[in-house]
Motif scaffolding. Structure first.
Motif, mmCIF file in Angstrom:
data_model
loop_
_atom_site.group_PDB
_atom_site.id
_atom_site.type_symbol
_atom_site.label_atom_id
_atom_site.label_comp_id
_atom_site.label_asym_id
_atom_site.label_seq_id
_atom_site.Cartn_x
_atom_site.Cartn_y
_atom_site.Cartn_z
ATOM 1 N N ALA A 11 -0.883 14.430 14.504
ATOM 2 C CA ALA A 11 0.414 14.450 15.183
ATOM 3 C C ALA A 11 0.801 13.088 15.725
ATOM 4 C CB ALA A 11 0.382 15.470 16.320
ATOM 5 N N LEU A 12 -0.181 12.275 16.089
ATOM 6 C CA LEU A 12 0.100 10.937 16.611
ATOM 7 C C LEU A 12 0.325 9.937 15.488
ATOM 8 C CD1 LEU A 12 -2.523 10.782 19.501
ATOM 9 C CD2 LEU A 12 -0.099 11.342 19.652
ATOM 10 N N TYR B 57 -5.913 13.376 14.917
ATOM 11 C CA TYR B 57 -4.803 12.568 15.411
ATOM 12 C C TYR B 57 -3.604 12.620 14.459
ATOM 13 C CZ TYR B 57 -8.294 10.635 18.559
ATOM 14 O OH TYR B 57 -9.255 10.500 19.501
ATOM 15 N N SER C 30 1.645 16.101 6.962
ATOM 16 C CA SER C 30 2.463 16.531 8.085
ATOM 17 C C SER C 30 3.935 16.571 7.718
ATOM 18 C CB SER C 30 2.241 15.584 9.271
ATOM 19 O OG SER C 30 3.088 15.910 10.319
ATOM 20 N N SER C 31 4.402 15.540 7.020
ATOM 21 C CA SER C 31 5.826 15.497 6.698
ATOM 22 C C SER C 31 6.208 16.553 5.688
ATOM 23 C CB SER C 31 6.209 14.106 6.178
ATOM 24 O OG SER C 31 5.515 13.834 4.966
ATOM 25 N N CYS D 206 -0.188 11.655 7.019
ATOM 26 C CA CYS D 206 1.256 11.691 7.275
ATOM 27 C C CYS D 206 1.996 12.457 6.201
ATOM 28 C CB CYS D 206 1.807 10.266 7.354
ATOM 29 S SG CYS D 206 1.240 9.390 8.820
ATOM 30 N N CYS E 153 1.558 10.514 12.421
ATOM 31 C CA CYS E 153 2.757 10.772 11.609
ATOM 32 C C CYS E 153 3.993 10.806 12.496
ATOM 33 C CB CYS E 153 2.615 12.094 10.861
ATOM 34 S SG CYS E 153 1.164 12.116 9.807
ATOM 35 N N CYS E 154 4.599 9.669 12.761
ATOM 36 C CA CYS E 154 5.787 9.584 13.624
ATOM 37 C C CYS E 154 7.059 9.284 12.838
ATOM 38 C CB CYS E 154 5.581 8.525 14.701
ATOM 39 S SG CYS E 154 5.286 6.870 14.052
ATOM 40 N N HIS E 155 7.015 9.220 11.521
ATOM 41 C CA HIS E 155 8.199 8.928 10.708
ATOM 42 C C HIS E 155 8.350 9.982 9.620
ATOM 43 C CE1 HIS E 155 8.813 5.024 12.526
ATOM 44 N NE2 HIS E 155 7.524 4.747 12.335
ATOM 45 N N ARG E 156 9.591 10.235 9.254
ATOM 46 C CA ARG E 156 9.906 11.105 8.127
ATOM 47 C C ARG E 156 11.255 10.698 7.559
ATOM 48 N NH1 ARG E 156 13.105 15.662 9.872
ATOM 49 N NH2 ARG E 156 13.423 15.658 12.128
ATOM 50 N N GLU F 19 7.142 19.552 7.667
ATOM 51 C CA GLU F 19 8.371 19.453 8.436
ATOM 52 C C GLU F 19 9.600 19.314 7.541
ATOM 53 O OE1 GLU F 19 7.940 16.240 11.099
ATOM 54 O OE2 GLU F 19 6.271 17.112 12.198
ATOM 55 N N SER G 65 -4.672 7.377 6.464
ATOM 56 C CA SER G 65 -3.562 7.761 7.322
ATOM 57 C C SER G 65 -2.333 8.129 6.529
ATOM 58 C CB SER G 65 -3.197 6.685 8.318
ATOM 59 O OG SER G 65 -3.527 5.435 7.926
#
Length: 442
Positions: free
Chosen positions: A41-42, A39, A11-12, A8, A44-47, A15, A4
């Motif tokens: 997008a679900l 999953y 993804s980060s 993340c 990776c909720c922090h940056r 962004e 995970s």
């Protein structure tokens, strides 16, 4: 856990490729299947990011905070107005103001005084005509112009001081009219001296006298036509603003005046501070309304005359120094000072800083003159307050920058010359009431 983390990071990196701390992305180390995790997008909720109100966030969207402050101010002052209304009742009476403006023993000496100003305008036009025909040399013509302008400034002063029938409002309007006329006629003769052209017709001079500018030129920029809807809009603005200003004076400021038994110069320190604190808010509102009234009036005149240059002020409310505020508050007067005073002083070997200082002091004297003379009370408070602001700008300007500088500007506007002007009216009001209750023996 490692799986995970890879997702993340991938993804980060997409962004926050220009993130705050420039952290290196680890997406290249993960297997290709992790970058396409169903999953991602679900998971990776922090940056990496700052709080919005921190100094590093570069966040500027404070419109909601501004709306909150406006609502809070409205509610707070609504309470003050309600308390004022309960204590004093409804005091607004526009008829009283109208009666005061026309009470000059029904002879209207202020109107006669304003009409007499045409003598000086026609004299200027006559001198220009003689110069065009070659009857007068440039030197003699220039001296006659200066003599005419000197008489223009002395004449209303003598009339106001020696005519007891002229009202305070009439004296104010007359003196302001003569002051503006003097600035315009000086610019007119100077510009014609520069142009070295034939004397312009009467209509050209009177167009300039009515136009919302102090600087003369041969060809003013014009708009194609008069927009009737804009004209009526500005007229309605002026009517509403005058009503609000009258309401603030009668409902808020006059009751504070009525509680006074002596002038500011005769009050003890505690009473003086108490009255000044009570006058700060209504005086500031009155000053802001005067600015909006000037905006409406100048644009009304410009629309009526199809005058194109409507840059009457800059964004003085964003000024971070008092010097920036002075340069943006009154653009027509600033242009006149730069064109006819600063340039002349620099030609006389004064440095630009010395020229600006002398111009500022002359403008301070002019402000004292146009307020103190109609009230027949010269206490130099306005002049001293403007000099104090100059000292604040020189010695504290380097310490207050950005938002702090803008706060200092607004503080000086709250406690500066507008409040000094109100103290003049306070003492004038006390003097009128004293003479009313204790008339001098005939």
């Amino acid at each position: 856990m490692k799986r995970s983390s890879s997702v993340c990071s991938s993804s980060s990196a997409e962004e926050d490729n220009a993130g705050l701390y420039h952290t290196a992305s680890s997406s290249d180390t993960g297997p290709p299947s992790e970058q396409q995790h169903p999953y991602a997008a679900l998971l990776c909720c922090h940056r990496v990011q700052d709080s919005l109100l921190s100094s590093n966030s570069n966040f500027t969207g404070y419109r909601g905070v501004l709306n909150w402050i406006i609502i809070l101010l409205v509610l707070t002052h609504a309470h003050l107005f309600l308390e004022n209304f309960i204590q004093h009742g409804f005091l607004i009476d526009v008829k009283k103001v109208a009666e005061h403006l026309v009470k000059d023993n029904y002879n209207w000496p202020s109107v006669h005084l304003i009409l007499a100003a045409n003598m000086f305008a026609l004299t200027t036009l006559l001198i220009e005509g003689f110069q065009e025909k070659g009857t007068l040399s440039p030197t003699v013509g220039h001296r006659l112009h200066l003599g005419n302008l000197g008489l223009l400034m002395v004449f209303p002063t003598v009339v106001i001081l020696h005519d007891p029938t002229i009202s305070t409002g009439g004296a104010f309007f007359s003196l302001w009219s003569y002051t503006i006329l003097g600035l315009k006629l000086y610019s007119y003769q100077e510009a014609n001296r520069w142009y070295r052209q034939s004397c312009l017709p009467d209509t050209d001079l009177y167009y300039f006298l009515l136009a919302p500018t102090l600087c003369y030129q041969r060809d003013f920029p014009h708009t194609p036509k008069v927009r009737l809807n804009k004209l009526l809009h500005r007229l309605l603005e002026m009517v509403i603003l005058i009503q609000i200003m009258v309401g603030i004076v009668q409902q808020w400021i006059e009751p504070i005046f009525q509680r006074s038994e002596s002038s500011f110069s005769n009050m003890d320190l505690t009473m003086r501070v108490e009255h000044l604190v009570g006058l700060v808010a209504p005086t500031h509102f009155l000053w802001l309304l005067f600015f909006f009234l000037s905006h409406s009036y100048l644009n009304f005149c410009a629309e009526l005359l199809c005058f194109g240059d409507r840059h009457f002020y800059g964004d003085w409310w964003n000024a971070t120094t008092l010097i920036t505020f002075w340069k943006n508050w009154n653009i027509p007067f600033q242009k006149w000072c730069h064109r006819h005073l600063c340039t002349l002083l620099v030609e006389m070997n004064a440095s630009p800083a010395q020229a600006e200082l002398l111009v500022f002091l002359m403008s301070a004297v002019l402000c004292e003159y146009v307020v103190a003379l109609p009230l027949r009370s010269c206490r130099l408070w306005i002049l001293l307050m403007m000099v104090f602001e100059l000292l604040v700008a020189v010695f504290l300007g380097c310490y207050f920058k950005g938002n702090y500088g803008n706060g200092l500007v607004w503080l000086c506007l709250l406690l500066g010359p507008p409040l000094a002007v109100t103290t003049y009216f306070h003492d004038h009001y006390i003097g009128l009431n004293h003479r009313h209750h204790h008339p001098s023996p005939s």
